[in-house]
Design a protein around this motif. Structure first.
Motif, PDB file in Angstrom:
ATOM      1  N   TYR A  44       0.861  -1.271  -0.006  1.00 38.83           N
ATOM      2  CA  TYR A  44       0.071   0.032  -0.051  1.00 38.83           C
ATOM      3  C   TYR A  44       0.714   1.311   0.050  1.00 38.83           C
ATOM      4  CZ  TYR A  44      -3.098  -3.530   1.832  1.00 38.83           C
ATOM      5  OH  TYR A  44      -4.016  -4.684   1.860  1.00 38.83           O
ATOM      6  N   LYS A  45       0.410   2.302  -0.368  1.00 33.16           N
ATOM      7  CA  LYS A  45       0.972   3.481  -0.546  1.00 33.16           C
ATOM      8  C   LYS A  45       0.056   4.640  -0.047  1.00 33.16           C
ATOM      9  CE  LYS A  45       3.709   6.508  -3.703  1.00 33.16           C
ATOM     10  NZ  LYS A  45       3.280   7.858  -3.357  1.00 33.16           N
ATOM     11  N   SER A  46       0.567   5.544   0.645  1.00 34.80           N
ATOM     12  CA  SER A  46       0.065   6.884   1.159  1.00 34.80           C
ATOM     13  C   SER A  46       1.184   7.829   1.047  1.00 34.80           C
ATOM     14  CB  SER A  46      -0.638   6.786   2.374  1.00 34.80           C
ATOM     15  OG  SER A  46      -1.229   8.151   2.873  1.00 34.80           O
ATOM     16  N   ASP A  47       1.083   8.996   0.231  1.00 33.13           N
ATOM     17  CA  ASP A  47       1.863  10.071   0.161  1.00 33.13           C
ATOM     18  C   ASP A  47       3.419   9.467   0.255  1.00 33.13           C
ATOM     19  OD1 ASP A  47       0.002  12.114   0.450  1.00 33.13           O
ATOM     20  OD2 ASP A  47       0.000  11.873   2.423  1.00 33.13           O
ATOM     21  N   ASN A  48       4.179   9.771   0.964  1.00 34.92           N
ATOM     22  CA  ASN A  48       5.701   9.110   0.899  1.00 34.92           C
ATOM     23  C   ASN A  48       5.907   7.978   1.742  1.00 34.92           C
ATOM     24  OD1 ASN A  48       5.378  10.541   3.358  1.00 34.92           O
ATOM     25  ND2 ASN A  48       7.548  11.218   3.270  1.00 34.92           N
ATOM     26  N   MET A  49       4.702   7.289   1.991  1.00 33.91           N
ATOM     27  CA  MET A  49       4.979   6.360   2.943  1.00 33.91           C
ATOM     28  C   MET A  49       4.298   4.852   2.201  1.00 33.91           C
ATOM     29  SD  MET A  49       3.838   7.849   6.501  1.00 33.91           S
ATOM     30  CE  MET A  49       5.137   6.563   7.602  1.00 33.91           C
ATOM     31  N   PHE A  50       5.146   3.744   2.053  1.00 32.73           N
ATOM     32  CA  PHE A  50       4.450   2.543   1.717  1.00 32.73           C
ATOM     33  C   PHE A  50       4.517   1.673   2.891  1.00 32.73           C
ATOM     34  CE2 PHE A  50       6.758   4.263  -1.686  1.00 32.73           C
ATOM     35  CZ  PHE A  50       6.209   4.113  -2.932  1.00 32.73           C
ATOM     36  N   PHE A  51       3.449   0.849   2.841  1.00 31.60           N
ATOM     37  CA  PHE A  51       3.358  -0.449   3.873  1.00 31.60           C
ATOM     38  C   PHE A  51       3.294  -1.324   3.219  1.00 31.60           C
ATOM     39  CE2 PHE A  51       0.827   3.717   4.575  1.00 31.60           C
ATOM     40  CZ  PHE A  51       1.679   4.348   5.366  1.00 31.60           C
ATOM     41  N   SER A  52       3.493  -2.497   3.980  1.00 33.54           N
ATOM     42  CA  SER A  52       3.336  -3.999   3.375  1.00 33.54           C
ATOM     43  C   SER A  52       3.616  -4.907   4.419  1.00 33.54           C
ATOM     44  CB  SER A  52       4.325  -4.150   2.136  1.00 33.54           C
ATOM     45  OG  SER A  52       5.771  -4.341   2.629  1.00 33.54           O
ATOM     46  N   GLY A  53       3.586  -6.293   3.814  1.00 29.20           N
ATOM     47  CA  GLY A  53       3.796  -7.629   4.329  1.00 29.20           C
ATOM     48  C   GLY A  53       5.361  -7.752   3.960  1.00 29.20           C
ATOM     49  N   GLN A  54       5.562  -9.013   4.348  1.00 32.25           N
ATOM     50  CA  GLN A  54       7.348  -9.181   3.822  1.00 32.25           C
ATOM     51  C   GLN A  54       7.582  -8.762   2.218  1.00 32.25           C
ATOM     52  OE1 GLN A  54      10.205  -9.720   5.881  1.00 32.25           O
ATOM     53  NE2 GLN A  54      10.919  -9.361   3.741  1.00 32.25           N
ATOM     54  N   PRO A  55       8.429  -8.095   2.065  1.00 32.71           N
ATOM     55  CA  PRO A  55       8.673  -7.776   0.744  1.00 32.71           C
ATOM     56  C   PRO A  55       9.770  -8.809   0.234  1.00 32.71           C
ATOM     57  CG  PRO A  55       8.970  -5.769   1.850  1.00 32.71           C
ATOM     58  CD  PRO A  55       8.737  -6.624   2.836  1.00 32.71           C
ATOM     59  N   ASN A  56       9.618  -9.239  -1.256  1.00 35.46           N
ATOM     60  CA  ASN A  56      10.529  -9.882  -1.697  1.00 35.46           C
ATOM     61  C   ASN A  56      11.847  -9.128  -2.539  1.00 35.46           C
ATOM     62  OD1 ASN A  56       9.608  -8.905  -4.236  1.00 35.46           O
ATOM     63  ND2 ASN A  56       8.119 -10.869  -4.603  1.00 35.46           N
ATOM     64  N   LEU A  57      12.642  -9.768  -2.959  1.00 38.57           N
ATOM     65  CA  LEU A  57      13.730  -8.969  -3.352  1.00 38.57           C
ATOM     66  C   LEU A  57      13.312  -7.728  -4.701  1.00 38.57           C
ATOM     67  CD1 LEU A  57      16.883  -8.466  -3.382  1.00 38.57           C
ATOM     68  CD2 LEU A  57      17.082 -10.307  -5.044  1.00 38.57           C
ATOM     69  N   GLU A  58      12.583  -8.614  -5.393  1.00 38.04           N
ATOM     70  CA  GLU A  58      11.979  -7.503  -6.309  1.00 38.04           C
ATOM     71  C   GLU A  58      11.414  -6.424  -6.013  1.00 38.04           C
ATOM     72  OE1 GLU A  58      11.601 -10.997  -6.432  1.00 38.04           O
ATOM     73  OE2 GLU A  58      13.079 -11.338  -7.975  1.00 38.04           O
ATOM     74  N   THR A  59      10.570  -6.358  -4.792  1.00 37.91           N
ATOM     75  CA  THR A  59       9.700  -5.418  -4.422  1.00 37.91           C
ATOM     76  C   THR A  59      10.482  -4.421  -3.706  1.00 37.91           C
ATOM     77  OG1 THR A  59       7.665  -7.044  -3.850  1.00 37.91           O
ATOM     78  CG2 THR A  59       7.802  -4.978  -2.851  1.00 37.91           C
ATOM     79  N   PHE A  60      11.797  -4.950  -2.943  1.00 41.36           N
ATOM     80  CA  PHE A  60      12.574  -4.131  -2.531  1.00 41.36           C
ATOM     81  C   PHE A  60      13.272  -3.275  -3.355  1.00 41.36           C
ATOM     82  CE2 PHE A  60      12.693  -6.588   1.504  1.00 41.36           C
ATOM     83  CZ  PHE A  60      12.399  -5.235   2.477  1.00 41.36           C
ATOM     84  N   GLU A  61      13.641  -3.883  -4.642  1.00 41.32           N
ATOM     85  CA  GLU A  61      14.240  -3.130  -5.824  1.00 41.32           C
ATOM     86  C   GLU A  61      13.261  -2.070  -6.516  1.00 41.32           C
ATOM     87  OE1 GLU A  61      15.614  -6.394  -8.193  1.00 41.32           O
ATOM     88  OE2 GLU A  61      17.464  -6.757  -7.036  1.00 41.32           O
ATOM     89  N   TRP A  62      12.153  -2.476  -6.511  1.00 39.58           N
ATOM     90  CA  TRP A  62      11.157  -1.503  -6.915  1.00 39.58           C
ATOM     91  C   TRP A  62      10.866  -0.361  -6.316  1.00 39.58           C
ATOM     92  CZ3 TRP A  62       6.319   0.404  -5.298  1.00 39.58           C
ATOM     93  CH2 TRP A  62       5.555   1.074  -6.450  1.00 39.58           C
TER      94      TRP A  62
END
Length: 186
Positions: A44-62
């Protein structure tokens, strides 16, 4: 008598319109809008913040490509160790991506403390442009954000709940009763 009737009529109109005025105030001042992103589950995203469950490597890179420069991990040390054995060491990988990493382990109800909320708030002190806050499924993230909004940003509890409901907060009693519960802090 006309003045009294006019005043009474005005009062009734104001009283009737109060809920609508409050709703438009929320839209103007705003409960922060949450956008669910389809890049990864529970992201999820709100303004300059992202919220998530455990990200995978591709998500961290994104997220790095999106300008995230701080990662706050609310998972426990055991959860992080298990994840590292299965996938990668998150702290090392975040460092390679040149993002700041803060671990704030929250385990069970014992982790929901004013001290941890204070540490959470200190991490969000504005030094970073964009932030990812994550846990296993975004549940802990939701509760910490709701408490942060009330305690540190002056939001009303109802507004923080409206924010949380856009991520992972739900109150099943409302579904069972088919009515909204009126929350109040004492």
């Amino acid at each position: 008598m006309k003045t009294f009737t006019l005043l009474l009529f005005s009062y009734v109109i104001l009283l009737f319109n109060a809920p609508f005025a409050y709703a438009s105030t929320l839209q103007k001042k705003g409960v922060p809008e949450i956008e669910e992103l389809d890049i990864a589950p529970n992201l999820y995203k709100s303004d300059n913040m992202f919220f998530s469950g455990q990200p995978n490597l591709e998500t961290f890179e994104w997220l790095k490509e999106q300008g995230v420069d701080l990662v706050i991990n609310l998972r426990t040390d055991d959860e992080n160790e298990d994840f590292a054995e299965e996938a990668f060491n998150e702290e090392e990988m975040v460092a390679k991506l040149k993002m700041k990493y803060i671990s704030l382990p929250v385990a069970g109800y014992d982790g929901y403390t004013p001290e941890n909320l204070e540490k959470f708030a200190e991490a969000l002190d504005g030094k970073y442009k964009k932030v990812l806050i994550h846990c296993g499924s975004a549940g802990r993230v939701t509760y910490f954000m709701m408490a942060y909004l009330v305690e540190y940003k002056g939001y009303k509890l109802a507004d923080a709940i409206a924010f949380g409901e856009q991520i992972k907060f739900s109150f099943p009693l409302e579904y069972l009763l088919k009515d909204e519960v009126d929350w109040k802090l004492k």
